[in-house]
Scaffold this motif. Sequence first.
Motif, PDB file in Angstrom:
ATOM      1  N   LEU A 177      -1.145   2.637 -17.882  1.00  0.00           N
ATOM      2  CA  LEU A 177      -1.880   3.077 -16.696  1.00  0.00           C
ATOM      3  C   LEU A 177      -0.870   3.196 -15.560  1.00  0.00           C
ATOM      4  N   GLN A 178      -0.545   4.428 -15.215  1.00  0.00           N
ATOM      5  CA  GLN A 178       0.337   4.692 -14.078  1.00  0.00           C
ATOM      6  C   GLN A 178      -0.522   4.747 -12.822  1.00  0.00           C
ATOM      7  N   PHE A 189      -4.285   1.237 -34.251  1.00  0.00           N
ATOM      8  CA  PHE A 189      -4.383   1.643 -32.845  1.00  0.00           C
ATOM      9  C   PHE A 189      -4.842   3.083 -32.696  1.00  0.00           C
ATOM     10  N   SER A 190      -4.353   3.947 -33.553  1.00  0.00           N
ATOM     11  CA  SER A 190      -4.647   5.381 -33.411  1.00  0.00           C
ATOM     12  C   SER A 190      -6.102   5.709 -33.702  1.00  0.00           C
ATOM     13  N   ARG A 191      -6.867   4.757 -34.218  1.00  0.00           N
ATOM     14  CA  ARG A 191      -8.290   4.984 -34.494  1.00  0.00           C
ATOM     15  C   ARG A 191      -9.185   4.506 -33.357  1.00  0.00           C
ATOM     16  N   TYR A 192      -8.565   3.909 -32.341  1.00  0.00           N
ATOM     17  CA  TYR A 192      -9.340   3.332 -31.254  1.00  0.00           C
ATOM     18  C   TYR A 192      -9.203   4.146 -29.973  1.00  0.00           C
ATOM     19  N   SER A 193     -10.316   4.285 -29.284  1.00  0.00           N
ATOM     20  CA  SER A 193     -10.260   4.756 -27.911  1.00  0.00           C
ATOM     21  C   SER A 193      -9.929   3.553 -27.030  1.00  0.00           C
ATOM     22  N   MET A 194      -9.164   3.817 -25.983  1.00  0.00           N
ATOM     23  CA  MET A 194      -8.683   2.728 -25.133  1.00  0.00           C
ATOM     24  C   MET A 194      -9.160   2.932 -23.696  1.00  0.00           C
ATOM     25  N   GLY A 195      -9.477   1.823 -23.058  1.00  0.00           N
ATOM     26  CA  GLY A 195      -9.935   1.901 -21.684  1.00  0.00           C
ATOM     27  C   GLY A 195      -9.246   0.883 -20.802  1.00  0.00           C
ATOM     28  N   TRP A 196      -9.236   1.185 -19.521  1.00  0.00           N
ATOM     29  CA  TRP A 196      -8.812   0.240 -18.493  1.00  0.00           C
ATOM     30  C   TRP A 196     -10.001  -0.022 -17.572  1.00  0.00           C
ATOM     31  N   PHE A 197     -10.219  -1.290 -17.294  1.00  0.00           N
ATOM     32  CA  PHE A 197     -11.242  -1.731 -16.352  1.00  0.00           C
ATOM     33  C   PHE A 197     -10.578  -2.668 -15.352  1.00  0.00           C
ATOM     34  N   ALA A 253       0.838  -1.198   0.000  1.00  0.00           N
ATOM     35  CA  ALA A 253       0.000   0.000   0.000  1.00  0.00           C
ATOM     36  C   ALA A 253       0.877   1.253   0.000  1.00  0.00           C
ATOM     37  N   GLY A 254       0.475   2.217  -0.817  1.00  0.00           N
ATOM     38  CA  GLY A 254       1.253   3.435  -0.984  1.00  0.00           C
ATOM     39  C   GLY A 254       2.242   3.378  -2.132  1.00  0.00           C
ATOM     40  N   GLY A 255       2.449   2.202  -2.671  1.00  0.00           N
ATOM     41  CA  GLY A 255       3.393   2.032  -3.768  1.00  0.00           C
ATOM     42  C   GLY A 255       2.791   2.351  -5.121  1.00  0.00           C
ATOM     43  N   SER A 256       3.577   2.098  -6.160  1.00  0.00           N
ATOM     44  CA  SER A 256       3.173   2.422  -7.524  1.00  0.00           C
ATOM     45  C   SER A 256       3.429   1.244  -8.453  1.00  0.00           C
ATOM     46  N   LEU A 257       2.646   1.195  -9.503  1.00  0.00           N
ATOM     47  CA  LEU A 257       2.847   0.258 -10.595  1.00  0.00           C
ATOM     48  C   LEU A 257       2.478   0.949 -11.898  1.00  0.00           C
ATOM     49  N   ARG A 258       3.088   0.488 -12.966  1.00  0.00           N
ATOM     50  CA  ARG A 258       2.736   0.985 -14.291  1.00  0.00           C
ATOM     51  C   ARG A 258       2.341  -0.197 -15.165  1.00  0.00           C
ATOM     52  N   LEU A 259       1.096  -0.192 -15.589  1.00  0.00           N
ATOM     53  CA  LEU A 259       0.604  -1.220 -16.488  1.00  0.00           C
ATOM     54  C   LEU A 259       0.775  -0.767 -17.931  1.00  0.00           C
ATOM     55  N   SER A 260       1.032  -1.737 -18.795  1.00  0.00           N
ATOM     56  CA  SER A 260       1.116  -1.472 -20.229  1.00  0.00           C
ATOM     57  C   SER A 260       0.147  -2.391 -20.953  1.00  0.00           C
ATOM     58  N   CYS A 261      -0.310  -1.935 -22.088  1.00  0.00           N
ATOM     59  CA  CYS A 261      -1.182  -2.749 -22.940  1.00  0.00           C
ATOM     60  C   CYS A 261      -0.740  -2.532 -24.375  1.00  0.00           C
ATOM     61  N   ALA A 262      -0.242  -3.588 -24.977  1.00  0.00           N
ATOM     62  CA  ALA A 262       0.230  -3.513 -26.356  1.00  0.00           C
ATOM     63  C   ALA A 262      -0.827  -4.083 -27.288  1.00  0.00           C
ATOM     64  N   GLY A 263      -1.162  -3.322 -28.312  1.00  0.00           N
ATOM     65  CA  GLY A 263      -2.171  -3.754 -29.265  1.00  0.00           C
ATOM     66  C   GLY A 263      -1.556  -4.191 -30.575  1.00  0.00           C
ATOM     67  N   SER A 264      -2.193  -5.160 -31.217  1.00  0.00           N
ATOM     68  CA  SER A 264      -1.796  -5.595 -32.551  1.00  0.00           C
ATOM     69  C   SER A 264      -3.043  -5.993 -33.329  1.00  0.00           C
ATOM     70  N   GLY A 265      -2.928  -5.965 -34.666  1.00  0.00           N
ATOM     71  CA  GLY A 265      -4.062  -6.332 -35.492  1.00  0.00           C
ATOM     72  C   GLY A 265      -5.130  -5.268 -35.612  1.00  0.00           C
ATOM     73  N   PHE A 270      -4.384   7.661 -10.435  1.00  0.00           N
ATOM     74  CA  PHE A 270      -4.056   6.917 -11.661  1.00  0.00           C
ATOM     75  C   PHE A 270      -4.003   7.878 -12.847  1.00  0.00           C
ATOM     76  N   THR A 271      -3.134   7.546 -13.807  1.00  0.00           N
ATOM     77  CA  THR A 271      -3.019   8.336 -15.027  1.00  0.00           C
ATOM     78  C   THR A 271      -2.954   7.408 -16.235  1.00  0.00           C
ATOM     79  N   ILE A 272      -3.852   7.631 -17.182  1.00  0.00           N
ATOM     80  CA  ILE A 272      -3.815   6.889 -18.431  1.00  0.00           C
ATOM     81  C   ILE A 272      -3.082   7.722 -19.477  1.00  0.00           C
ATOM     82  N   SER A 273      -2.276   7.045 -20.278  1.00  0.00           N
ATOM     83  CA  SER A 273      -1.589   7.722 -21.369  1.00  0.00           C
ATOM     84  C   SER A 273      -1.431   6.720 -22.506  1.00  0.00           C
ATOM     85  N   ARG A 274      -1.100   7.214 -23.681  1.00  0.00           N
ATOM     86  CA  ARG A 274      -0.952   6.318 -24.814  1.00  0.00           C
ATOM     87  C   ARG A 274       0.153   6.804 -25.728  1.00  0.00           C
TER      88      ARG A 274
END
Length: 127
Positions: free
Chosen positions: A81-82, A29-37, A14-26, A68-72
């Motif tokens: 997702l930071q 990508f630039s035409r899609y909106s992206m979400g985290w759930f 608790a109190g720490g940080s993680l950075r998640l990544s999501c790599a897309g293929s197929g 949290f911060t989403i970026s692409r």
Amino acid sequence: QVQLVESGGGLVQAGGSLRLSCAGSGLTFSRYSMGWFRQAPGKEREFVAHSRWNGGRIYYGDSVKGRFTISRDNPKNTVYLQMNNLKPDDTAVYYCAATENYCSGYGCYDPSLMNHWGEGTLVTVSS
């Protein structure tokens, strides 16, 4: 075939940080909106964050705002997702999702809006 692959999950105190990544293929990508759930055991899937195709509009769930911060990076086909100041209640499987559908505000919270999903990455926050 569209593939979304999440990475970066793990165990953190608790109190720490993680950075998640999501790599897309197929997909263009630039035409899609992206979400985290996220989905905790025994609970429904919960909206975390959403970024329009160009990052011009970003939305966050109330429970993660300010932490949290989403970026692409469209040239890298990746969304991030930071997660800072993590809490035990943040423990869940985190899913990346993509959609060509338009949404605005609370309309982006609906998981059924998303067209493609990753397999998820587990985040565990210990107290």
